[in-house]
Design a protein around this motif. Structure first.
Motif, PDB file in Angstrom:
ATOM      1  N   GLY A   1      49.961  41.065  47.735  1.00 23.58           N
ATOM      2  CA  GLY A   1      51.307  40.625  48.097  1.00 23.58           C
ATOM      3  C   GLY A   1      51.978  41.552  49.082  1.00 23.58           C
ATOM      4  N   LEU A   2      51.833  42.861  48.880  1.00 24.15           N
ATOM      5  CA  LEU A   2      52.494  43.828  49.749  1.00 24.15           C
ATOM      6  C   LEU A   2      51.892  43.824  51.151  1.00 24.15           C
ATOM      7  CD1 LEU A   2      54.793  45.910  49.427  1.00 24.15           C
ATOM      8  CD2 LEU A   2      53.024  47.646  49.099  1.00 24.15           C
ATOM      9  N   ALA A   3      50.580  43.637  51.240  1.00 22.09           N
ATOM     10  CA  ALA A   3      49.947  43.587  52.557  1.00 22.09           C
ATOM     11  C   ALA A   3      50.528  42.454  53.399  1.00 22.09           C
ATOM     12  CB  ALA A   3      48.435  43.431  52.410  1.00 22.09           C
ATOM     13  N   ARG A   4      50.757  41.309  52.776  1.00 14.76           N
ATOM     14  CA  ARG A   4      51.327  40.178  53.518  1.00 14.76           C
ATOM     15  C   ARG A   4      52.726  40.519  54.036  1.00 14.76           C
ATOM     16  NH1 ARG A   4      47.482  37.178  55.673  1.00 14.76           N
ATOM     17  NH2 ARG A   4      46.063  36.293  54.146  1.00 14.76           N
ATOM     18  N   ARG A   5      53.481  41.294  53.294  1.00 18.07           N
ATOM     19  CA  ARG A   5      54.798  41.715  53.779  1.00 18.07           C
ATOM     20  C   ARG A   5      54.666  42.592  55.016  1.00 18.07           C
ATOM     21  NH1 ARG A   5      59.712  43.295  49.968  1.00 18.07           N
ATOM     22  NH2 ARG A   5      60.657  42.919  51.999  1.00 18.07           N
ATOM     23  N   HIS A   6      53.535  43.285  55.128  1.00 18.15           N
ATOM     24  CA  HIS A   6      53.311  44.153  56.277  1.00 18.15           C
ATOM     25  C   HIS A   6      52.601  43.423  57.416  1.00 18.15           C
ATOM     26  CE1 HIS A   6      54.462  48.332  55.018  1.00 18.15           C
ATOM     27  NE2 HIS A   6      54.568  47.696  53.865  1.00 18.15           N
ATOM     28  N   GLY A   7      52.323  42.135  57.238  1.00 12.80           N
ATOM     29  CA  GLY A   7      51.798  41.344  58.348  1.00 12.80           C
ATOM     30  C   GLY A   7      50.298  41.232  58.426  1.00 12.80           C
ATOM     31  N   PHE A   8      49.586  41.638  57.374  1.00 11.38           N
ATOM     32  CA  PHE A   8      48.133  41.470  57.356  1.00 11.38           C
ATOM     33  C   PHE A   8      47.699  41.132  55.941  1.00 11.38           C
ATOM     34  CE2 PHE A   8      49.290  46.018  57.710  1.00 11.38           C
ATOM     35  CZ  PHE A   8      48.951  46.471  56.434  1.00 11.38           C
ATOM     36  N   ALA A   9      46.410  40.970  55.735  1.00  9.85           N
ATOM     37  CA  ALA A   9      45.865  40.633  54.422  1.00  9.85           C
ATOM     38  C   ALA A   9      45.216  41.861  53.809  1.00  9.85           C
ATOM     39  CB  ALA A   9      44.836  39.510  54.539  1.00  9.85           C
ATOM     40  N   ALA A  10      45.213  41.898  52.488  1.00  7.48           N
ATOM     41  CA  ALA A  10      44.387  42.850  51.746  1.00  7.48           C
ATOM     42  C   ALA A  10      43.482  42.024  50.859  1.00  7.48           C
ATOM     43  CB  ALA A  10      45.241  43.799  50.915  1.00  7.48           C
ATOM     44  N   SER A  11      42.202  42.349  50.839  1.00  2.00           N
ATOM     45  CA  SER A  11      41.250  41.514  50.109  1.00  2.00           C
ATOM     46  C   SER A  11      40.271  42.357  49.303  1.00  2.00           C
ATOM     47  CB  SER A  11      40.469  40.616  51.071  1.00  2.00           C
ATOM     48  OG  SER A  11      39.607  39.756  50.347  1.00  2.00           O
ATOM     49  N   PHE A  12      40.008  41.881  48.084  1.00  2.00           N
ATOM     50  CA  PHE A  12      38.980  42.461  47.221  1.00  2.00           C
ATOM     51  C   PHE A  12      37.702  41.623  47.254  1.00  2.00           C
ATOM     52  CE2 PHE A  12      43.049  43.865  45.629  1.00  2.00           C
ATOM     53  CZ  PHE A  12      42.843  45.203  45.348  1.00  2.00           C
ATOM     54  N   MET A  13      37.633  40.684  48.174  1.00  2.00           N
ATOM     55  CA  MET A  13      36.433  39.866  48.360  1.00  2.00           C
ATOM     56  C   MET A  13      35.200  40.768  48.435  1.00  2.00           C
ATOM     57  SD  MET A  13      35.855  37.197  51.482  1.00  2.00           S
ATOM     58  CE  MET A  13      34.320  36.312  51.738  1.00  2.00           C
ATOM     59  N   ALA A  14      34.132  40.371  47.766  1.00  2.00           N
ATOM     60  CA  ALA A  14      32.970  41.250  47.650  1.00  2.00           C
ATOM     61  C   ALA A  14      32.372  41.622  48.999  1.00  2.00           C
ATOM     62  CB  ALA A  14      31.909  40.597  46.760  1.00  2.00           C
ATOM     63  N   LYS A  15      32.320  40.670  49.932  1.00  2.00           N
ATOM     64  CA  LYS A  15      31.638  40.950  51.215  1.00  2.00           C
ATOM     65  C   LYS A  15      32.276  40.127  52.340  1.00  2.00           C
ATOM     66  CE  LYS A  15      27.593  42.717  53.006  1.00  2.00           C
ATOM     67  NZ  LYS A  15      27.074  44.079  52.896  1.00  2.00           N
ATOM     68  N   PRO A  16      33.425  40.546  52.854  1.00  2.00           N
ATOM     69  CA  PRO A  16      34.032  39.775  53.944  1.00  2.00           C
ATOM     70  C   PRO A  16      33.308  39.910  55.268  1.00  2.00           C
ATOM     71  CG  PRO A  16      35.395  41.668  53.366  1.00  2.00           C
ATOM     72  CD  PRO A  16      34.300  41.593  52.345  1.00  2.00           C
ATOM     73  N   TYR A  17      32.655  41.069  55.500  1.00  2.00           N
ATOM     74  CA  TYR A  17      31.927  41.307  56.746  1.00  2.00           C
ATOM     75  C   TYR A  17      30.440  41.456  56.437  1.00  2.00           C
ATOM     76  CZ  TYR A  17      36.554  42.674  58.549  1.00  2.00           C
ATOM     77  OH  TYR A  17      37.872  42.710  58.918  1.00  2.00           O
ATOM     78  N   PRO A  18      29.578  40.582  56.944  1.00  2.03           N
ATOM     79  CA  PRO A  18      28.147  40.678  56.647  1.00  2.03           C
ATOM     80  C   PRO A  18      27.526  42.012  57.066  1.00  2.03           C
ATOM     81  CG  PRO A  18      28.653  38.560  57.659  1.00  2.03           C
ATOM     82  CD  PRO A  18      29.893  39.398  57.772  1.00  2.03           C
ATOM     83  N   GLU A  19      28.050  42.603  58.139  1.00  4.33           N
ATOM     84  CA  GLU A  19      27.420  43.803  58.691  1.00  4.33           C
ATOM     85  C   GLU A  19      27.944  45.103  58.075  1.00  4.33           C
ATOM     86  OE1 GLU A  19      30.714  42.580  61.635  1.00  4.33           O
ATOM     87  OE2 GLU A  19      29.398  41.671  60.138  1.00  4.33           O
ATOM     88  N   TYR A  20      28.928  45.026  57.193  1.00  2.00           N
ATOM     89  CA  TYR A  20      29.478  46.230  56.565  1.00  2.00           C
ATOM     90  C   TYR A  20      29.306  46.175  55.050  1.00  2.00           C
ATOM     91  CZ  TYR A  20      31.660  47.679  60.952  1.00  2.00           C
ATOM     92  OH  TYR A  20      31.870  48.081  62.251  1.00  2.00           O
ATOM     93  N   SER A  21      29.405  47.331  54.419  1.00  2.00           N
ATOM     94  CA  SER A  21      29.342  47.386  52.961  1.00  2.00           C
ATOM     95  C   SER A  21      30.485  46.571  52.346  1.00  2.00           C
ATOM     96  CB  SER A  21      29.443  48.841  52.484  1.00  2.00           C
ATOM     97  OG  SER A  21      28.365  49.602  52.981  1.00  2.00           O
ATOM     98  N   GLY A  22      30.255  46.098  51.135  1.00  2.00           N
ATOM     99  CA  GLY A  22      31.256  45.282  50.469  1.00  2.00           C
ATOM    100  C   GLY A  22      32.180  46.098  49.574  1.00  2.00           C
ATOM    101  N   ASN A  23      33.029  45.385  48.860  1.00  2.00           N
ATOM    102  CA  ASN A  23      33.982  46.004  47.946  1.00  2.00           C
ATOM    103  C   ASN A  23      33.393  46.133  46.550  1.00  2.00           C
ATOM    104  OD1 ASN A  23      36.284  46.400  49.608  1.00  2.00           O
ATOM    105  ND2 ASN A  23      36.793  44.217  49.457  1.00  2.00           N
ATOM    106  N   GLY A  24      33.453  47.332  46.010  1.00  2.00           N
ATOM    107  CA  GLY A  24      33.063  47.560  44.629  1.00  2.00           C
ATOM    108  C   GLY A  24      34.279  47.840  43.757  1.00  2.00           C
ATOM    109  N   LEU A  25      34.075  47.733  42.456  1.00  2.00           N
ATOM    110  CA  LEU A  25      35.080  48.159  41.477  1.00  2.00           C
ATOM    111  C   LEU A  25      34.320  48.972  40.434  1.00  2.00           C
ATOM    112  CD1 LEU A  25      37.906  45.991  39.859  1.00  2.00           C
ATOM    113  CD2 LEU A  25      36.894  47.988  38.792  1.00  2.00           C
ATOM    114  N   HIS A  26      34.355  50.273  40.585  1.00  2.00           N
ATOM    115  CA  HIS A  26      33.582  51.159  39.718  1.00  2.00           C
ATOM    116  C   HIS A  26      34.410  51.553  38.505  1.00  2.00           C
ATOM    117  CE1 HIS A  26      31.501  52.406  43.725  1.00  2.00           C
ATOM    118  NE2 HIS A  26      31.071  51.244  43.280  1.00  2.00           N
TER     119      HIS A  26
END
Length: 444
Positions: free
Chosen positions: A229-254
């Protein structure tokens, strides 16, 4: 709870929200003058609402809908109480709630109750899990056809490179992170250190440990709502999507966890570097349950793009001391703080189900005094190891048939989750990769 609202007369409306099986907040908007009624009597909505698919649609042929008349559950406030919602323009309070049946018993399809059930098993043995989570996420400019890192408010530039542990990357979004930490403090979310990570516009924030596992999962769930929600207030997105970019590492939750006995002693510590026998029992339980619980750690179609070799995410089932290529890592440091780090889950998980699966598996290992395989050394990706399920369908089938999962979760929750995931899998097959990214970017 009522006192909180009286101390915040600026609040005009409240949101009451519970987590569904996908971790999506489901609930109502209520004028503040009716808040006392919600606190005292709870609110009601259909039990099926906690069992919607990722699009927010009913599950076809679910026994919760037409077969039983789409009956209501009673939603009562959790012990968390009211908190502000700093990402909204108007002064609004959030009241987390969870579901009960008409007779007062917990609704078995509520993921928070699933975690509470595991915690009660620990409590019956005089044990208390201590948990902390590390959440990775991407800041993303999704205004065009191609996802990219947002323009830095500080420099006006767009840095199209990963910058591991870069102070410059953090400074580029200093205003956002300052607002984020202020919001975490207002919501009593114990956000600790932040670092830049290996992906494009990727960061990680650690949440402080707590001896209340429900609170640890609450913190993670609330942090995800706040960040997006806060990211949208700043004009961009924040995402916990596992792999938004195929060429980069994804998001983990350790997840880091240890266990205290009735006297407050860490049962994973024996004063040495290897940890106690009960630590190894817990590791063995987690290892044994890992294939069956993969659906909890990788619940979406995109999740399996992250679990590939040499992408900073484990795909081999193993454990090790101080080794980040392994699925389970035993960190070094003071023996009194000996703990397990479970590294399989993606950022797209439901924190309640994920933590219930981890703690439930560890407890099974402790109860049965299970023995783990030998710890690995070196690069786990280069070893011949048993592997996690590498596709969504296999993970769903394995979870459904698992005796270990039926020991941890109520049958009704397992049925609901399996039906949800099979429906999502069916409809996801009709979508393009771009359409899948669009649905996952904001939801998970």
């Amino acid at each position: 709870m009522k006192n909180w609202l009286r101390k915040h007369p600026e609040v005009r409306t409240i949101r009451v929200a519970a987590a569904d099986l996908n971790g999506q907040p489901r609930g109502k908007r209520v004028p503040v003058r009716f808040a006392d009624t919600v606190v005292e009597n709870g609110t009601r909505f259909p039990m099926s609402v906690l069992n919607l698919d990722i699009w927010g649609e009913d599950i076809e042929d679910s026994p919760l809908v037409f077969e039983t008349g789409d009956q209501d559950g009673i939603l009562k406030p959790t012990e968390r109480g009211f908190m502000p919602m700093p990402w909204l323009d108007s002064a609004t309070a959030l009241l987390p709630i969870w579901m009960f049946r008409e007779n007062g018993k917990p609704y078995e399809g509520d993921p928070r109750h699933a975690l509470a059930r595991v915690v009660e098993r620990y409590k019956a043995l005089g044990l208390t899990p201590v948990c902390a989570m590390e959440l990775e996420f991407f800041l993303i400019d999704d205004s065009g056809k191609t996802l990219q890192v947002p323009t830095s408010p500080r420099s006006g530039k767009r840095r199209k490179a990963a910058e591991i542990m870069s102070i410059r990357a953090l400074d580029a979004f200093d205003t956002f992170f300052t607002d984020l930490y202020d919001a975490c403090e207002a919501m009593d979310i114990p956000a600790d250190t932040a670092i830049s990570e290996a992906g494009l516009g990727q960061f990680e924030i650690n949440l402080m440990h707590t001896d209340d596992a429900l609170r640890a999962a609450d913190d993670a769930w609330l942090f995800k709502l706040l960040l997006k929600g806060l990211a949208r207030r700043h004009g961009f997105a924040a995402s916990f999507m596992a792999k938004p970019y195929p060429e980069y590492s994804g998001n983990g939750l350790h997840t880091h966890f240890s266990v205290l006995d009735a006297e407050g002693n860490n049962i994973f510590s024996d004063g040495g570097t290897d940890g106690s026998e009960r630590l190894k029992h817990a590791v063995a339980g987690c290892i044994a349950a890992m294939p069956d619980s993969t659906l909890l750690f990788a619940p979406h179609a995109n999740s399996y793009d992250r679990l590939v070799p040499e992408a900073h995410a484990p795909n081999g089932i193993c454990w090790a001391y101080e080794n980040r290529t392994s699925a389970i890592r035993i960190p070094s440091g003071n023996p009194s703080a000996r703990r397990i780090e479970h590294r399989v889950a993606g950022g797209d998980v439901n924190p309640y189900l994920m933590l219930a699966g981890i703690l439930g598996a560890a407890l099974t290992g402790i109860e049965e005094e299970m023995t783990p395989p030998p710890p690995i050394t070196g690069n786990a990706y280069a070893l011949d190891l048993p592997l996690l399920p590498d596709n969504w369908g296999e993970a769903i089938d394995t979870f459904e048939k698992s005796e270990a999962m039926h020991r941890i979760f109520p049958d009704g929750l397992i049925r609901n989750l399996v039906m949800t995931k099979r429906q999502e899998m069916h409809y996801m097959e009709e979508l393009t990769p771009e359409e899948k990214t669009e649905i996952y970017l904001d939801t998970v």
